[in-house]
Design a protein around this motif. Sequence first.
Motif, mmCIF file in Angstrom:
data_model
loop_
_atom_site.group_PDB
_atom_site.id
_atom_site.type_symbol
_atom_site.label_atom_id
_atom_site.label_comp_id
_atom_site.label_asym_id
_atom_site.label_seq_id
_atom_site.Cartn_x
_atom_site.Cartn_y
_atom_site.Cartn_z
ATOM 1 N N PRO A 74 0.819 -1.215 0.000
ATOM 2 C CA PRO A 74 0.000 0.000 0.000
ATOM 3 C C PRO A 74 0.847 1.256 0.000
ATOM 4 N N ILE A 75 0.284 2.321 -0.564
ATOM 5 C CA ILE A 75 0.906 3.632 -0.484
ATOM 6 C C ILE A 75 0.469 4.287 0.830
ATOM 7 N N VAL A 76 1.418 4.695 1.631
ATOM 8 C CA VAL A 76 1.112 5.328 2.910
ATOM 9 C C VAL A 76 1.128 6.838 2.711
ATOM 10 N N PRO A 77 -0.012 7.518 2.912
ATOM 11 C CA PRO A 77 -0.043 8.963 2.690
ATOM 12 C C PRO A 77 0.807 9.700 3.714
ATOM 13 N N ARG A 78 1.470 10.745 3.260
ATOM 14 C CA ARG A 78 2.276 11.601 4.134
ATOM 15 C C ARG A 78 1.782 13.034 3.963
ATOM 16 N N ALA A 79 0.936 13.470 4.884
ATOM 17 C CA ALA A 79 0.324 14.787 4.742
ATOM 18 C C ALA A 79 1.352 15.894 4.928
ATOM 19 N N ARG A 80 1.337 16.867 4.017
ATOM 20 C CA ARG A 80 2.155 18.069 4.150
ATOM 21 C C ARG A 80 1.297 19.249 4.617
ATOM 22 N N LEU A 81 0.050 19.273 4.237
ATOM 23 C CA LEU A 81 -0.840 20.365 4.619
ATOM 24 C C LEU A 81 -0.960 20.404 6.142
ATOM 25 N N ALA A 82 -0.827 21.598 6.710
ATOM 26 C CA ALA A 82 -0.866 21.746 8.163
ATOM 27 C C ALA A 82 -2.232 21.338 8.716
ATOM 28 N N PRO A 83 -2.280 20.827 9.950
ATOM 29 C CA PRO A 83 -3.561 20.458 10.561
ATOM 30 C C PRO A 83 -4.357 21.686 10.986
ATOM 31 N N GLY A 84 -5.586 21.467 11.390
ATOM 32 C CA GLY A 84 -6.409 22.566 11.890
ATOM 33 C C GLY A 84 -7.368 23.113 10.860
ATOM 34 N N VAL A 96 -9.708 26.060 6.079
ATOM 35 C CA VAL A 96 -9.874 24.707 5.545
ATOM 36 C C VAL A 96 -11.357 24.369 5.641
ATOM 37 N N GLN A 97 -12.027 24.329 4.512
ATOM 38 C CA GLN A 97 -13.473 24.107 4.502
ATOM 39 C C GLN A 97 -13.843 22.632 4.554
ATOM 40 N N ALA A 98 -12.968 21.790 4.018
ATOM 41 C CA ALA A 98 -13.151 20.336 4.076
ATOM 42 C C ALA A 98 -11.802 19.713 3.756
ATOM 43 N N ARG A 99 -11.570 18.494 4.282
ATOM 44 C CA ARG A 99 -10.314 17.809 3.973
ATOM 45 C C ARG A 99 -10.492 16.301 4.099
ATOM 46 N N VAL A 104 -4.472 12.721 0.653
ATOM 47 C CA VAL A 104 -4.676 14.031 1.262
ATOM 48 C C VAL A 104 -5.285 14.991 0.230
ATOM 49 N N TRP A 105 -6.395 15.623 0.610
ATOM 50 C CA TRP A 105 -7.016 16.656 -0.230
ATOM 51 C C TRP A 105 -7.688 17.669 0.688
#
Length: 300
Positions: A74-84, A96-99, A104-105
């Motif tokens: 499997p491809i393990v996603p590595r989020a770059r977009l900051a949380p919150g 961030v209206q939806a994620r 990661v989107w």
Amino acid sequence: MSTVLRFQPALGDWITHNLDAGAPSAGLVDAMVGQGMSARAAQAIVDAFVAARQQGTAPPLDQVALPDDEPARPIVPRARLAPGHRIAAADRVVTVQARGHDPVWAALGPVLDADECRALIDMARPRLRPSTLVDPASGRDVVSRQRSSWGMFFRPGENALVARLDRRLSALMNLPLENGEGLQLLHYPAGAGSEPHHDYLAPTNAANRASVARSGQRVSTLVTYLNDVPAGGQTVFPQLGLAFSPVQGHACYFEYGDGRGGVDPRCLHASTPVEEGEKWVVTKWMRERRFVSAGEAADG
């Protein structure tokens, strides 16, 4: 038990070329998956070439043994977009209206204000040309029926507005400024759209392979809408069941690169035809490392 898996010798030549150049084996597997091969088959072929190099034996010519019970990697996603819910992006705080997290989107906005949107359109309008796609065989930019838009590129930091937006978008995408390609502006008149495609660079031609060797693979995309579209013109992801409506200043963000050359083919996307009005967007692509254009490489 195992199954004999046959492949074209040209694929073996490509794997050997990239391993010789120091490309990670995981990146080769993910690139092959991105071209439609199963993860099990791609992993088995690349593993056979790596094993041959380690053992000092000849690589397989056109077939390998595919274990019947080997699980897919499997491809393990590595989020770059900051949380919150709100992200500080240099000179602006973006909501961030939806994620989503795998892959990661995010739906973001507003990323640009109305004056910035209009200024980009005004600067781009006299420089628009029919949009092109990279021909998989030659690596050349060609006008294609797959995309009926008009487009142009801004040079990184070419004026005060572009420089400010480059800084903002790199902060939002959480990668160094130097990793960003120049902003691409696209104009879709009524009836125009684009067919499903990936933003990462498939290793199907010399130009793409050279670009990845210089700057690494593309890892993330930010599409910002410069005007409201009354009907149509959505950015759709058929494998994810997502659709982003074009609203001025708001953006569609997605990640597909793991930072090691691997890519996620689920981020296949398209632009539905504009049914009413027109559509203007500006796109930012980020690379694994500092972006070096072909022109810069030739001059250097």
